[in-house]
Design a protein around this motif. Structure first.
Motif, PDB file in Angstrom:
ATOM      1  N   LEU A 190       0.686  -1.126   0.004  1.00  0.00           N
ATOM      2  CA  LEU A 190       0.350   0.036  -0.110  1.00  0.00           C
ATOM      3  C   LEU A 190       0.848   1.164   0.213  1.00  0.00           C
ATOM      4  O   LEU A 190       1.669   1.478   0.963  1.00  0.00           O
ATOM      5  CB  LEU A 190      -0.787  -0.040   1.173  1.00  0.00           C
ATOM      6  N   PRO A 191       0.804   2.140  -0.814  1.00  0.00           N
ATOM      7  CA  PRO A 191       1.570   3.229  -1.176  1.00  0.00           C
ATOM      8  C   PRO A 191       1.463   4.300   0.008  1.00  0.00           C
ATOM      9  O   PRO A 191       0.346   4.328   0.662  1.00  0.00           O
ATOM     10  CB  PRO A 191       1.224   3.985  -2.457  1.00  0.00           C
ATOM     11  N   ASN A 192       2.506   5.038   0.534  1.00  0.00           N
ATOM     12  CA  ASN A 192       2.371   6.069   1.622  1.00  0.00           C
ATOM     13  C   ASN A 192       1.719   7.318   1.057  1.00  0.00           C
ATOM     14  O   ASN A 192       2.553   8.474   0.799  1.00  0.00           O
ATOM     15  CB  ASN A 192       3.814   6.269   1.937  1.00  0.00           C
ATOM     16  N   GLN A 193       0.748   7.233   0.671  1.00  0.00           N
ATOM     17  CA  GLN A 193      -0.064   8.384  -0.011  1.00  0.00           C
ATOM     18  C   GLN A 193      -0.132   9.493   1.038  1.00  0.00           C
ATOM     19  O   GLN A 193      -0.195  10.738   0.610  1.00  0.00           O
ATOM     20  CB  GLN A 193      -1.475   7.973  -0.384  1.00  0.00           C
ATOM     21  N   VAL A 194      -0.469   9.286   2.480  1.00  0.00           N
ATOM     22  CA  VAL A 194      -0.823  10.260   3.478  1.00  0.00           C
ATOM     23  C   VAL A 194       0.496  11.052   3.658  1.00  0.00           C
ATOM     24  O   VAL A 194       0.610  12.315   3.807  1.00  0.00           O
ATOM     25  CB  VAL A 194      -1.255   9.918   4.892  1.00  0.00           C
ATOM     26  N   ARG A 237      -8.955   8.735   0.705  1.00  0.00           N
ATOM     27  CA  ARG A 237      -8.021   9.582   0.480  1.00  0.00           C
ATOM     28  C   ARG A 237      -6.436   8.932   0.357  1.00  0.00           C
ATOM     29  O   ARG A 237      -5.956   9.018  -0.588  1.00  0.00           O
ATOM     30  CB  ARG A 237      -8.082  10.875   1.067  1.00  0.00           C
ATOM     31  N   TYR A 238      -6.201   8.407   1.414  1.00  0.00           N
ATOM     32  CA  TYR A 238      -4.960   8.154   1.543  1.00  0.00           C
ATOM     33  C   TYR A 238      -4.396   6.578   1.932  1.00  0.00           C
ATOM     34  O   TYR A 238      -3.276   6.236   2.227  1.00  0.00           O
ATOM     35  CB  TYR A 238      -4.422   8.721   2.930  1.00  0.00           C
ATOM     36  N   ALA A 239      -5.396   5.694   1.910  1.00  0.00           N
ATOM     37  CA  ALA A 239      -5.378   4.287   2.165  1.00  0.00           C
ATOM     38  C   ALA A 239      -6.015   3.406   1.275  1.00  0.00           C
ATOM     39  O   ALA A 239      -6.397   2.256   1.639  1.00  0.00           O
ATOM     40  CB  ALA A 239      -5.575   4.102   3.634  1.00  0.00           C
ATOM     41  N   SER A 240      -6.139   3.681   0.139  1.00  0.00           N
ATOM     42  CA  SER A 240      -6.900   3.181  -0.770  1.00  0.00           C
ATOM     43  C   SER A 240      -6.399   3.165  -2.353  1.00  0.00           C
ATOM     44  O   SER A 240      -6.868   2.714  -3.415  1.00  0.00           O
ATOM     45  CB  SER A 240      -8.343   3.728  -1.210  1.00  0.00           C
ATOM     46  N   GLY A 241      -5.092   3.636  -2.532  1.00  0.00           N
ATOM     47  CA  GLY A 241      -4.208   3.313  -3.613  1.00  0.00           C
ATOM     48  C   GLY A 241      -4.078   1.960  -4.299  1.00  0.00           C
ATOM     49  O   GLY A 241      -4.072   0.982  -3.505  1.00  0.00           O
ATOM     50  N   ASP A 242      -3.617   1.824  -5.507  1.00  0.00           N
ATOM     51  CA  ASP A 242      -3.239   0.688  -6.122  1.00  0.00           C
ATOM     52  C   ASP A 242      -2.000   0.287  -5.575  1.00  0.00           C
ATOM     53  O   ASP A 242      -0.912   1.054  -5.126  1.00  0.00           O
ATOM     54  CB  ASP A 242      -2.769   1.021  -7.560  1.00  0.00           C
ATOM     55  N   LEU A 243      -1.593  -1.051  -5.201  1.00  0.00           N
ATOM     56  CA  LEU A 243      -0.931  -1.667  -4.510  1.00  0.00           C
ATOM     57  C   LEU A 243       0.456  -1.395  -5.569  1.00  0.00           C
ATOM     58  O   LEU A 243       0.418  -1.781  -6.676  1.00  0.00           O
ATOM     59  CB  LEU A 243      -0.787  -3.196  -4.289  1.00  0.00           C
ATOM     60  N   ALA A 244       1.574  -0.970  -4.784  1.00  0.00           N
ATOM     61  CA  ALA A 244       3.097  -1.043  -5.669  1.00  0.00           C
ATOM     62  C   ALA A 244       3.635  -2.222  -5.840  1.00  0.00           C
ATOM     63  O   ALA A 244       4.546  -2.373  -6.555  1.00  0.00           O
ATOM     64  CB  ALA A 244       3.903  -0.029  -4.931  1.00  0.00           C
ATOM     65  N   PHE A 245       3.365  -3.284  -4.842  1.00  0.00           N
ATOM     66  CA  PHE A 245       3.823  -4.733  -5.267  1.00  0.00           C
ATOM     67  C   PHE A 245       2.916  -5.502  -4.416  1.00  0.00           C
ATOM     68  O   PHE A 245       2.133  -5.066  -3.600  1.00  0.00           O
ATOM     69  CB  PHE A 245       5.315  -4.745  -4.737  1.00  0.00           C
ATOM     70  N   ALA A 246       3.193  -7.066  -4.714  1.00  0.00           N
ATOM     71  CA  ALA A 246       2.106  -7.883  -4.065  1.00  0.00           C
ATOM     72  C   ALA A 246       2.480  -8.101  -2.643  1.00  0.00           C
ATOM     73  O   ALA A 246       3.723  -7.947  -2.376  1.00  0.00           O
ATOM     74  CB  ALA A 246       2.438  -9.148  -4.832  1.00  0.00           C
ATOM     75  N   PRO A 247       1.440  -8.224  -1.780  1.00  0.00           N
ATOM     76  CA  PRO A 247       1.864  -8.144  -0.305  1.00  0.00           C
ATOM     77  C   PRO A 247       2.515  -9.338   0.099  1.00  0.00           C
ATOM     78  O   PRO A 247       2.594 -10.275  -0.458  1.00  0.00           O
ATOM     79  CB  PRO A 247       0.450  -8.617   0.300  1.00  0.00           C
ATOM     80  N   GLY A 248       3.817  -8.925   0.911  1.00  0.00           N
ATOM     81  CA  GLY A 248       4.840  -9.799   0.985  1.00  0.00           C
ATOM     82  C   GLY A 248       6.069  -9.928   0.168  1.00  0.00           C
ATOM     83  O   GLY A 248       7.134 -10.473   0.550  1.00  0.00           O
ATOM     84  N   GLN A 302       8.085  -7.123  -0.820  1.00  0.00           N
ATOM     85  CA  GLN A 302       8.868  -6.138  -0.354  1.00  0.00           C
ATOM     86  C   GLN A 302       8.425  -5.437   0.887  1.00  0.00           C
ATOM     87  O   GLN A 302       7.566  -5.726   1.273  1.00  0.00           O
ATOM     88  CB  GLN A 302       9.083  -5.042  -1.525  1.00  0.00           C
ATOM     89  N   TRP A 303       9.438  -4.604   1.248  1.00  0.00           N
ATOM     90  CA  TRP A 303       9.094  -3.812   2.442  1.00  0.00           C
ATOM     91  C   TRP A 303       9.154  -2.299   2.088  1.00  0.00           C
ATOM     92  O   TRP A 303       9.990  -1.972   1.314  1.00  0.00           O
ATOM     93  CB  TRP A 303      10.328  -3.960   3.535  1.00  0.00           C
ATOM     94  N   ASP A 304       8.233  -1.682   2.430  1.00  0.00           N
ATOM     95  CA  ASP A 304       7.995  -0.003   2.348  1.00  0.00           C
ATOM     96  C   ASP A 304       7.496   0.514   3.391  1.00  0.00           C
ATOM     97  O   ASP A 304       6.249   0.239   3.794  1.00  0.00           O
ATOM     98  CB  ASP A 304       7.444  -0.075   0.845  1.00  0.00           C
ATOM     99  N   TYR A 305       8.082   1.438   4.090  1.00  0.00           N
ATOM    100  CA  TYR A 305       7.603   1.865   5.293  1.00  0.00           C
ATOM    101  C   TYR A 305       6.323   2.676   4.863  1.00  0.00           C
ATOM    102  O   TYR A 305       6.609   3.883   4.328  1.00  0.00           O
ATOM    103  CB  TYR A 305       8.834   2.830   6.006  1.00  0.00           C
ATOM    104  N   SER A 306       5.128   2.851   5.231  1.00  0.00           N
ATOM    105  CA  SER A 306       4.118   3.473   4.602  1.00  0.00           C
ATOM    106  C   SER A 306       3.242   3.688   5.787  1.00  0.00           C
ATOM    107  O   SER A 306       2.437   2.822   6.492  1.00  0.00           O
ATOM    108  CB  SER A 306       3.207   2.601   3.582  1.00  0.00           C
ATOM    109  N   HIS A 307       2.872   5.026   6.138  1.00  0.00           N
ATOM    110  CA  HIS A 307       2.113   5.276   7.139  1.00  0.00           C
ATOM    111  C   HIS A 307       0.693   5.070   6.994  1.00  0.00           C
ATOM    112  O   HIS A 307      -0.298   4.851   7.635  1.00  0.00           O
ATOM    113  CB  HIS A 307       1.945   6.852   7.484  1.00  0.00           C
ATOM    114  N   SER A 308       0.193   4.941   5.547  1.00  0.00           N
ATOM    115  CA  SER A 308      -1.047   4.807   5.185  1.00  0.00           C
ATOM    116  C   SER A 308      -1.709   3.375   5.817  1.00  0.00           C
ATOM    117  O   SER A 308      -2.719   3.152   5.747  1.00  0.00           O
ATOM    118  CB  SER A 308      -1.160   4.592   3.465  1.00  0.00           C
ATOM    119  N   ASN A 309      -0.513   2.344   5.974  1.00  0.00           N
ATOM    120  CA  ASN A 309      -0.937   0.934   6.376  1.00  0.00           C
ATOM    121  C   ASN A 309      -1.685   1.304   7.559  1.00  0.00           C
ATOM    122  O   ASN A 309      -2.782   0.436   7.952  1.00  0.00           O
ATOM    123  CB  ASN A 309       0.088   0.329   6.735  1.00  0.00           C
ATOM    124  N   TRP A 310      -1.320   2.031   8.542  1.00  0.00           N
ATOM    125  CA  TRP A 310      -1.909   2.188   9.694  1.00  0.00           C
ATOM    126  C   TRP A 310      -3.226   2.937   9.921  1.00  0.00           C
ATOM    127  O   TRP A 310      -4.117   2.921  10.665  1.00  0.00           O
ATOM    128  CB  TRP A 310      -0.835   2.730  10.695  1.00  0.00           C
TER     129      TRP A 310
END
Length: 353
Positions: free
Chosen positions: A126-130, A153-164, A166-174
């Motif tokens: 999930l991209p860090n849109q926020v 707005r901030y946690a519904s974007g297209d996935l940047a990679f399939a879950p699991g 890669q690692w990408d620090y994204s506040h939108s996850n939370w």
């Protein structure tokens, strides 16, 4: 006023548990590095040393004290992960169920792929849109939104990679985790923190805030610098981002919490093991926080290694999983995190002579 406060700060430093190695290390560091904050060394729930240095509020002449409250930045994510694991214990959540199980109105394609386990380990895609929005528009930082709108707005974007993958620090996850937790439990996140952590562990200086944490009673005010004049540094945390950085605490309360979670009754043994199991080894990342191995005095120890920063605040908490020996460092003046880590290393070495 600032000059007077700075002049009296060393005399107002508050120490508990004597003048041994921990005090010598911390006082030398505070003097040489012009450090403002609180330093604590403990084992289990027991405080072996705690001392406060400098000022908590320069404008009002309030010195730092051992129970000064600090916002914890990304340590809030670890707090949120603990809450989730408690709800797993209570059979209200599953780490591996698609989030569409709990949010049927979330977009169907990604909702079928995303899970709490992947969201809380920053491996969701999930991209860090926020964060992008906050960087591009200052008004976003302080603007409150209903949680449902923040998710859109901030946690519904297209996935940047399939879950699991890669690692990408994204506040939108939370933001998305918060929506799941509140929907599944039927309670606001603040209420869950109160029920699961604050009341059972008898934490007296902890809670969830929104906006500027300097408004918290007995809270440390954040500064970009103190000399030649005090310059505030504010990075507001909207309520919808409470899990990303909205938890505040004191050093003593953080020690109690770590003891209650890692060696106490807060979680079942299975959930505690899951909380601390590293999912993304190259980042030492588990659920909401890090677990690292470190060699001290020729022996290897595994630490819960929690660090958070936001605006001027820096909080580091390291606890050995083997024996509960803990170092906590808290700062409110935009201090270099590498130097905070150096202080923690020195104190850890003194813990294991």
């Amino acid at each position: 006023m600032l000059t007077a406060v700075l002049a009296m700060a060393p005399a107002m430093a508050m120490a508990i548990a004597g003048d041994g190695d921990y005090a010598r290390i911390a006082r030398r560091f505070a003097s040489e590095e012009k450090f403002d904050g609180v330093v604590l060394v403990g084992q289990g729930r027991r405080i072996e040393y705690v001392e406060a240095f400098g000022v908590a509020d320069a404008e009002h002449g309030r010195a730092m004290s051992a129970d000064t409250r600090f916002e914890t930045g990304s340590i809030s994510k670890w707090i949120a992960a603990i809450v989730v694991m408690k709800l797993v214990d209570e059979k209200k959540l599953s780490l591996d169920a698609p989030i569409s199980t709990y949010l049927p109105d979330y977009r169907a394609d990604t909702g079928a792929k995303l899970t709490l386990r992947r969201l809380m380990s920053h491996s969701s895609g999930l991209p860090n849109q926020v964060q992008d929005a906050r960087k591009n528009d200052e008004a976003v930082k302080s603007a409150e939104l209903p949680l449902r709108e923040a998710v859109r707005r901030y946690a519904s974007g297209d996935l940047a990679f399939a879950p699991g993958e890669q690692w990408d620090y994204s506040h939108s996850n939370w933001i998305l985790v918060k929506a799941v937790v509140e929907r599944a439990s039927g309670r606001r996140y603040e209420e869950l923190v109160e029920r699961i952590l604050i009341r059972p562990l008898r934490l007296k200086d902890s809670g969830v805030f929104a906006g500027d944490s300097a408004a918290v009673e007995n809270g440390a005010v954040g500064y970009a610098s103190l000399a030649p004049a005090a310059q505030r540094k504010v990075s507001p945390v909207p309520a919808y981002m409470a899990m990303t950085g909205g938890y505040y605490t004191s050093a003593g309360d953080l020690l109690k919490l770590m003891d209650g979670v890692l060696d106490g009754p807060v979680l079942s043994a299975e959930s505690r093991e899951t909380l601390m199991a590293t999912l993304m080894p190259e980042q030492h990342y588990a659920l909401g926080g890090r677990v690292r191995s470190q060699e001290i005095a020729g022996k290897s120890y595994v630490f819960a290694d929690e660090y958070g920063s936001n605006g001027a605040y820096r909080v580091l908490a390291k606890r050995a999983l083997r024996d509960g020996r803990t170092v906590i460092v808290m700062n409110n003046t935009s201090f270099d995190h590498l130097r905070i880590g150096k202080l923690a290393d020195e104190l850890q070495a003194a813990l294991y002579p």
